[in-house]
Structures are given as structure tokens and as C-alpha cells.
Motif scaffolding. Structure first.
Motif, PDB file in Angstrom:
ATOM      1  N   GLY A  91       0.595  -1.203   0.081  1.00  0.00           N
ATOM      2  CA  GLY A  91      -0.130  -0.155  -0.099  1.00  0.00           C
ATOM      3  C   GLY A  91       0.776   1.139   0.016  1.00  0.00           C
ATOM      4  O   GLY A  91       0.707   2.155  -0.765  1.00  0.00           O
ATOM      5  N   LEU A  92       2.128   1.237   0.761  1.00  0.00           N
ATOM      6  CA  LEU A  92       2.656   2.544   1.084  1.00  0.00           C
ATOM      7  C   LEU A  92       3.476   2.578  -0.314  1.00  0.00           C
ATOM      8  O   LEU A  92       3.448   3.789  -0.857  1.00  0.00           O
ATOM      9  CB  LEU A  92       3.865   2.310   2.113  1.00  0.00           C
ATOM     10  N   VAL A  93       4.258   1.766  -0.991  1.00  0.00           N
ATOM     11  CA  VAL A  93       4.715   1.753  -2.265  1.00  0.00           C
ATOM     12  C   VAL A  93       3.888   2.224  -3.382  1.00  0.00           C
ATOM     13  O   VAL A  93       4.319   3.197  -4.155  1.00  0.00           O
ATOM     14  CB  VAL A  93       5.440   0.483  -2.690  1.00  0.00           C
ATOM     15  N   VAL A  94       2.760   1.682  -3.444  1.00  0.00           N
ATOM     16  CA  VAL A  94       1.834   2.176  -4.578  1.00  0.00           C
ATOM     17  C   VAL A  94       1.284   3.302  -4.491  1.00  0.00           C
ATOM     18  O   VAL A  94       1.385   4.241  -5.480  1.00  0.00           O
ATOM     19  CB  VAL A  94       0.661   1.173  -4.694  1.00  0.00           C
ATOM     20  N   MET A 141       4.512   6.288  -4.658  1.00  0.00           N
ATOM     21  CA  MET A 141       4.944   6.568  -5.872  1.00  0.00           C
ATOM     22  C   MET A 141       3.930   7.095  -6.984  1.00  0.00           C
ATOM     23  O   MET A 141       4.516   7.891  -7.789  1.00  0.00           O
ATOM     24  CB  MET A 141       5.697   5.261  -6.530  1.00  0.00           C
ATOM     25  N   SER A 142       2.992   6.525  -6.911  1.00  0.00           N
ATOM     26  CA  SER A 142       1.786   7.128  -7.618  1.00  0.00           C
ATOM     27  C   SER A 142       1.701   8.523  -7.451  1.00  0.00           C
ATOM     28  O   SER A 142       1.625   9.466  -8.436  1.00  0.00           O
ATOM     29  CB  SER A 142       0.682   6.250  -7.610  1.00  0.00           C
ATOM     30  N   LEU A 143       1.499   8.997  -6.293  1.00  0.00           N
ATOM     31  CA  LEU A 143       0.995  10.128  -5.657  1.00  0.00           C
ATOM     32  C   LEU A 143       2.149  11.167  -6.079  1.00  0.00           C
ATOM     33  O   LEU A 143       2.201  12.296  -6.525  1.00  0.00           O
ATOM     34  CB  LEU A 143       0.604  10.406  -4.435  1.00  0.00           C
ATOM     35  N   ALA A 144       3.467  10.679  -5.658  1.00  0.00           N
ATOM     36  CA  ALA A 144       4.700  11.526  -6.247  1.00  0.00           C
ATOM     37  C   ALA A 144       4.808  11.816  -7.680  1.00  0.00           C
ATOM     38  O   ALA A 144       5.183  12.903  -7.877  1.00  0.00           O
ATOM     39  CB  ALA A 144       6.009  10.571  -5.395  1.00  0.00           C
ATOM     40  N   LEU A 145       4.842  10.995  -8.268  1.00  0.00           N
ATOM     41  CA  LEU A 145       4.697  11.139  -9.806  1.00  0.00           C
ATOM     42  C   LEU A 145       3.823  12.116 -10.487  1.00  0.00           C
ATOM     43  O   LEU A 145       3.881  12.908 -11.125  1.00  0.00           O
ATOM     44  CB  LEU A 145       4.539   9.778 -10.508  1.00  0.00           C
ATOM     45  N   LEU A 146       2.436  11.938  -9.713  1.00  0.00           N
ATOM     46  CA  LEU A 146       1.492  12.963 -10.299  1.00  0.00           C
ATOM     47  C   LEU A 146       1.738  14.299  -9.815  1.00  0.00           C
ATOM     48  O   LEU A 146       1.859  15.255 -10.486  1.00  0.00           O
ATOM     49  CB  LEU A 146       0.215  12.260  -9.489  1.00  0.00           C
ATOM     50  N   ILE A 156      -0.771   3.921   6.681  1.00  0.00           N
ATOM     51  CA  ILE A 156      -0.237   3.869   5.544  1.00  0.00           C
ATOM     52  C   ILE A 156      -0.293   5.116   4.958  1.00  0.00           C
ATOM     53  O   ILE A 156       0.575   5.956   4.556  1.00  0.00           O
ATOM     54  CB  ILE A 156      -0.803   2.918   4.196  1.00  0.00           C
ATOM     55  N   VAL A 157      -1.400   5.973   5.128  1.00  0.00           N
ATOM     56  CA  VAL A 157      -1.723   7.305   4.752  1.00  0.00           C
ATOM     57  C   VAL A 157      -0.777   8.353   5.432  1.00  0.00           C
ATOM     58  O   VAL A 157      -0.169   9.079   4.702  1.00  0.00           O
ATOM     59  CB  VAL A 157      -3.206   7.568   4.668  1.00  0.00           C
ATOM     60  N   ILE A 171      13.114   1.458  -5.163  1.00  0.00           N
ATOM     61  CA  ILE A 171      14.264   0.521  -4.270  1.00  0.00           C
ATOM     62  C   ILE A 171      14.151   1.230  -2.847  1.00  0.00           C
ATOM     63  O   ILE A 171      13.965   0.895  -1.695  1.00  0.00           O
ATOM     64  CB  ILE A 171      15.566   0.387  -4.879  1.00  0.00           C
ATOM     65  N   ILE A 172      14.162   2.667  -2.965  1.00  0.00           N
ATOM     66  CA  ILE A 172      14.292   3.532  -1.663  1.00  0.00           C
ATOM     67  C   ILE A 172      13.026   3.115  -0.737  1.00  0.00           C
ATOM     68  O   ILE A 172      12.840   3.311   0.396  1.00  0.00           O
ATOM     69  CB  ILE A 172      14.726   4.854  -1.947  1.00  0.00           C
ATOM     70  N   THR A 173      11.715   3.225  -1.611  1.00  0.00           N
ATOM     71  CA  THR A 173      10.567   3.380  -0.919  1.00  0.00           C
ATOM     72  C   THR A 173      10.113   1.987  -0.431  1.00  0.00           C
ATOM     73  O   THR A 173       9.690   1.594   0.782  1.00  0.00           O
ATOM     74  CB  THR A 173       9.556   3.459  -1.891  1.00  0.00           C
ATOM     75  N   ILE A 174      10.483   0.713  -1.062  1.00  0.00           N
ATOM     76  CA  ILE A 174      10.232  -0.320  -0.475  1.00  0.00           C
ATOM     77  C   ILE A 174      11.133  -0.826   0.869  1.00  0.00           C
ATOM     78  O   ILE A 174      10.756  -1.233   1.521  1.00  0.00           O
ATOM     79  CB  ILE A 174      10.500  -1.546  -1.617  1.00  0.00           C
ATOM     80  N   VAL A 175      12.527  -0.419   0.791  1.00  0.00           N
ATOM     81  CA  VAL A 175      13.183  -0.614   1.742  1.00  0.00           C
ATOM     82  C   VAL A 175      12.838   0.033   2.991  1.00  0.00           C
ATOM     83  O   VAL A 175      12.705  -0.365   3.988  1.00  0.00           O
ATOM     84  CB  VAL A 175      14.759  -0.414   1.551  1.00  0.00           C
ATOM     85  N   GLY A 176      12.458   1.262   2.888  1.00  0.00           N
ATOM     86  CA  GLY A 176      11.832   2.202   3.878  1.00  0.00           C
ATOM     87  C   GLY A 176      10.597   1.727   4.528  1.00  0.00           C
ATOM     88  O   GLY A 176      10.420   1.825   5.441  1.00  0.00           O
TER      89      GLY A 176
END
Length: 303
Positions: free
Chosen positions: A89-92, A95-100, A170-171, A228-233
Motif C-alpha cells: 500500500g505504501l509503495v503504490v 510512488m503514484s502520488l509522487a509522480l502525479l 499507510i496514509v 528501491i528506496i521506498t520498498i526498503v523504507g
């Protein structure tokens, strides 16, 4: 005829001087890795082979018993499940919100720098302070339910329901760190040549096709890095769980790091806690290696 003596090659050659300079430059990094990574990792593995109870002052070699306990721990599958749900949930979302946000903030508009600063500001806020504020907002009579009540909606007890508790954690984490990935994506987007978009518009490509055919391939190295950074974090999150839910209700939000903390520092089973640390290390290493191996498929300039 005089025998010409072979000229001895000096020991301190240019190549050796260059090599010595290189080793001197990397020596601090090597020392740091050795002292703070390799030695602690070796000690953790050594401790995992022992039964170490600080309160009982016992430190007894038990071999692989702690690893056998992993296979019979009834709570561990639920902990790993909660960890997987939280990380996915965190990764999806992150990354989606960051790219948007990066795409929206990559516009040449007046005052756009202010919005970039606002979205990045949570990254530099104290993690504990950020989480404590959100714990008050998410209480049954907190600010979130107060705003919902103002429009006639009765909000749930966010942190006391298994489903909403996981969503809340998650949020909160996404809002805290989305600005970091946003800045990385924004830097990558600003490196995409404008001429490619102009050529695509001349050829009649829609904005979505431009994004899919031009933007994503050219920022794919940054996508790999942020993933990689987000998954490890996400696998190392602790403070948010400790402050917001303490792993509850039940163990619905008990991720692997918090479970490790409970076993080692609450139940004083440092040997089993070390074993869980090894498990976490293996999971992080496998996921990172898998992503790195996939780079040839997701990073467009890799051969």
C-alpha cells in the motif's frame, strides 16, 4: 664488453601512488561499513544462535533453535502478512502520488515554487512530532471525525479498527515522505528534452501517449531508484506503528520491525529478536536484488 646492468624499477611508481590515493579516499567509507554494518551484522547472527535473556542474565548457545522457532511461530505469518500489506500500500500510493505531483508541479506557472515547498515540507518535519499530531487527528473524537461530522458523516474509530488502522498508518506515512519521491521525479522530469514533446505533438501524439512513450522511459532510472528506496523504507517503519497503534488492534498493524522490537525489548528475547533481524535482512536483500535484476526490463537505456 661490459654487461649493462638492468635498471631497477622504483617501488613507489605512479600506479602505486594512484592506488594508494584511491584507497585513502575510500578508507573512511570502508571503515564506516565495517564498523557499522559488517561487524553488527556478524554480531546479530552470532546472537541469533543463543538464548539471551537480559532479565534472567542468561546467554546460552542453542544453535538453530531460534530459526526453528520461526517455522512454528503462530504470529509470524500474520506479521508478515501485515508487513506485505503495509509495504504494498505504501509503495503504490507513495510512488503514484509522487509522480502525479511531480507532473503537476513541473509546470512553468507563477508561484509554483511555493507549492513545491509546501508539498516537500513534511519531509523535514520531525517524524515523532508528525505522528503524534496525526494520532490526535485520528482519534474517535479527533479532528478528522470532527470535519466529517460537520458534513453529516459519522467517522469510524480510525485506530481501533483493523482495516482503518492499517489504512491510517499507510496514509500518514505516505503524506510524510511523498515529497522526497516527488522531488526526485521532478528533477528527472526537468531533464527530459522539450524537443521530444514538440516532435510528438507534431506527429499528433496525445498527452497520455507522450507520457507513456517519452516521459516514463526517460525517467525509468529514477523510477527504479525511488522504488528501491521506498520498498526498503517501508520494511523499516517503526515509529509510526509505535506511536499510532502499538501494533494493534490485536496484531493487525504489527509489521516485522515492530514485532522484532517487541520480542527483543519488551519480552527481552534478544536471541529470537536477532533471528527476526536476520529474516528482515534477507527479505530486504532479496527484494533489492530482484529489483536490480529487473532493471534491464524497466530501465530503457540498459542493454
Amino acid at each position: 664488453m661490459a654487461v649493462r646492468e638492468k635498471r631497477k624499477r622504483p617501488f613507489w611508481t605512479m600506479e602505486r601512488r594512484d592506488a594508494a590515493a584511491g584507497y585513502l579516499f575510500i578508507a573512511p567509507q570502508l571503515a564506516g561499513i565495517t564498523l557499522f554494518v559488517l561487524i553488527p551484522l556478524g554480531l546479530v547472527f552470532w546472537y541469533s544462535l543463543h538464548e539471551w535473556n537480559v532479565l534472567a542474565s542468561t546467554f546460552r548457545f542453542i544453535g538453530t533453535e531460534n530459526y526453528e522457532r520461526l517455522l512454528t511461530d503462530r504470529d509470524l505469518p500474520r506479521v508478515l502478512g501485515a508487513t506485505a500489506i503495509f509495504s504494498a500500500g505504501l509503495v503504490v500510493l507513495n510512488m503514484s502520488l509522487a509522480l502525479l505531483l511531480a507532473v503537476l508541479l513541473n509546470q512553468k506557472l507563477a508561484g509554483i515554487t511555493i507549492f513545491r515547498t509546501l508539498f516537500f515540507s513534511p519531509v523535514v518535519v520531525s517524524l515523532v512530532a508528525w505522528t503524534i499530531v496525526w494520532s490526535f487527528l485520528l482519534q474517535n473524537n479527533g479532528g478528522i471525525n470532527g470535519m466529517l461530522a460537520a458534513i453529516g458523516v459519522e467517522g469510524p474509530n480510525w485506530l481501533r479498527n483493523p482495516t482503518t488502522a492499517m489504512i491510517s498508518v499507510i496514509v500518514v506515512q505516505v503524506f510524510k515522505n511523498v515529497g522526497l519521491n516527488m522531488i526526485l521525479f521532478l528533477a528527472a522530469l526537468q531533464g527530459v528534452p522539450r524537443e521530444l514533446y514538440e516532435a510528438a505533438r507534431v506527429d499528433g501524439a496525445s498527452p497520455f501517449k507522450q507520457f507513456r512513450r517519452i516521459t516514463l522511459p526517460l525517467i525509468s532510472p529514477t523510477v527504479l531508484l525511488t522504488s528501491i528506496i521506498t520498498i526498503v523504507g517501508s520494511l523499516q517503519v517503526f515509529a509510526q506503528i509505535a506511536v499510532l497503534t502499538q501494533g494493534g488492534p490485536g496484531i493487525s498493524t504489527t509489521v516485522l520491525v515492530y514485532y522484532l522490537y517487541q520480542q527483543a525489548f519488551q519480552f527481552h528475547l534478544f536471541g529470537y529478536g536477532s533471528t527476526l533481524s536476520i529474516l528482515l535482512f534477507v527479505i530486504v536483500a532479496v527484494l533489492t536484488f530482484a529489483q536490480w535484476q529487473m532493471r534491464r526490463k524497466i530501465v530503457f537505456y540498459e542493454n
